[in-house]
Design an enzyme around this catalytic site. Sequence first.
Site, short mmCIF file in Angstrom:
data_model
loop_
_atom_site.label_atom_id
_atom_site.label_comp_id
_atom_site.label_asym_id
_atom_site.label_seq_id
_atom_site.Cartn_x
_atom_site.Cartn_y
_atom_site.Cartn_z
N TYR A 1 16.79 -26.73 -9.27
CA TYR A 1 17.87 -25.93 -9.85
C TYR A 1 17.27 -24.81 -10.68
CZ TYR A 1 22.06 -24.55 -12.40
OH TYR A 1 23.11 -23.83 -12.93
N ASP B 1 9.43 -22.04 -12.84
CA ASP B 1 10.66 -22.10 -13.62
C ASP B 1 10.45 -23.14 -14.70
OD1 ASP B 1 13.08 -22.46 -14.79
OD2 ASP B 1 14.22 -22.65 -12.92
N LYS C 1 16.22 -22.58 -22.74
CA LYS C 1 16.41 -23.82 -23.51
C LYS C 1 15.64 -23.84 -24.82
CE LYS C 1 18.41 -25.96 -19.58
NZ LYS C 1 18.20 -26.28 -18.20
C1 LIG Z 1 18.83 -25.16 -17.22
C2 LIG Z 1 17.96 -24.58 -16.18
C3 LIG Z 1 18.19 -23.30 -15.64
C4 LIG Z 1 19.41 -22.49 -15.99
O1 LIG Z 1 19.46 -22.13 -17.31
P1 LIG Z 1 20.90 -21.68 -17.93
O2 LIG Z 1 20.55 -21.29 -19.33
O3 LIG Z 1 21.77 -22.88 -17.83
O4 LIG Z 1 21.38 -20.56 -17.11
C5 LIG Z 1 17.27 -22.78 -14.78
N1 LIG Z 1 16.19 -23.49 -14.41
C6 LIG Z 1 15.94 -24.72 -14.89
C7 LIG Z 1 14.71 -25.45 -14.47
C8 LIG Z 1 16.82 -25.32 -15.77
O5 LIG Z 1 16.60 -26.56 -16.20
#
Ligand SMILES: *Cc1c(COP(=O)(O)O)cnc(C)c1O
Length: 433
Positions: free
Chosen positions: A146, A241, A269
């Site tokens: 994701y 990511d 985050k």
């Molecule tokens: C949470 C998350 C996202 C998306 O971040 P948002 O701030 O919710 O848009 C993208 N990549 C990873 C790995 C994530 O855990």
Amino acid sequence: MSKRYAKSIAAHAIAKRLMPGGVNSPVRAYQAVGRLPITMASGSGCTVTDVDGNAYIDYVGSFGPLIAGHAVDEVIAAINKAARHGTSFGMPTELETQLAQAVVGAVPGIDVVRFVNSGTEATMSAMRVARGATGRSKIVKAIGGYHGHSDALLVQAGSGATTLGSPSSPGVPEAIARTTLLVPYNDLSAVEQLIAEQGDDIAAVLIEPIAGNMGCVPPADGYLEGLRKVCDGSGVLLIFDEVMTGFRVAYGGAQALYHVKPDLTALGKVVGGGLPCAAYGGRDDLMRRVAPDGPIYQAGTLSGNPLAMAAGLATLELLQGDEAYAQLEQTSAHLAAGLEKAAADAKVGITVGRVGSMLTPFFTDTPVTDYAGATACDTEAFGRFFCAMLDAGVVLPPSQFEAWFVSLAHTDEAIEATIAAAAKAFKVVAKSA
Ligand SMILES: *Cc1c(COP(=O)(O)O)cnc(C)c1O
């Protein structure tokens, strides 16, 4: 039950009329665990309290940002101080440079950074840089990985998209979905084969260095090194990511932990300390292509917002030195071992995937290495476990396919209380099996 949650149920009924599912992000609606969501009133340290006054030990941690805990004094003070000086300018502030300095100093693969407002924006923008720099259009991603909800990355995506059974969303044009190539996580030969066949069209491999959105699935030995090598040999860029793992599994993220340096990195985050903030960055020559230094356009009215910068800086301050990560490792290992023993005592088969303070107990006897393994788990058993834990005062991410987050505010007593609640919850699961 309904009495204990009466105010939450009433609040949800109103919210549902006004917002899809009554929420602003789908997982929060609790559909995967088959009950109504609870509405939060406050948080402090490792606990949250709902509108009915029920307190819970919290492992959601806002889905990752709150590595220091809820409403931490230092973070609140930093936000207050910034707010008194003005909440947004549309002109540069020194706080942005300070957080940029912290990020560049911490993350091995980041020479130059750009702040944005969400992880979705960070991965989307990193992908744009990769496409702009290589002149190629295709992106390789993992099935069940994701990376936020941008069109190209919402193909066979994990997290809420897994739970809701809508891995490819309506509204994503076919033409865009076709630029996304899929591989099973932890399968290096699948990436090698794709690059051998279509390397000239592939801009980047975009991967979670530790998968966190199919539940926590660590990389197999040599997987990340292997990705680095195949990318190096083909002019394909490697994007990590690290929205979840950045500052979470180590101060320098998973790339510091596994000693593999990507070309571009997405952060989010933790870097915003609980306020809307994310970032992307990477090699100097790539990031200098971003406007206004270069032609690749990306912008944001609230990007680098002073409140978010202040919250991020205050949070990173608390993570400096080895002590914080040693503590997170110790409390998280304690929790994982306790869960395994409690499940074994109740004769419930679980396998805990964990790296540092992110972990997922998978309801299966088999170690989970990819999305197929994760989705083979007993999600109904997880749902029963989730409900039993909630009723016992422990709130978990409401899906089998999410990571739990331990914070610096989780004390040994909180972990012991969680394990005691889990021992009872596993018995409930065993009885109804
Ligand atoms: C949470 C998350 C996202 C998306 O971040 P948002 O701030 O919710 O848009 C993208 N990549 C990873 C790995 C994530 O855990």
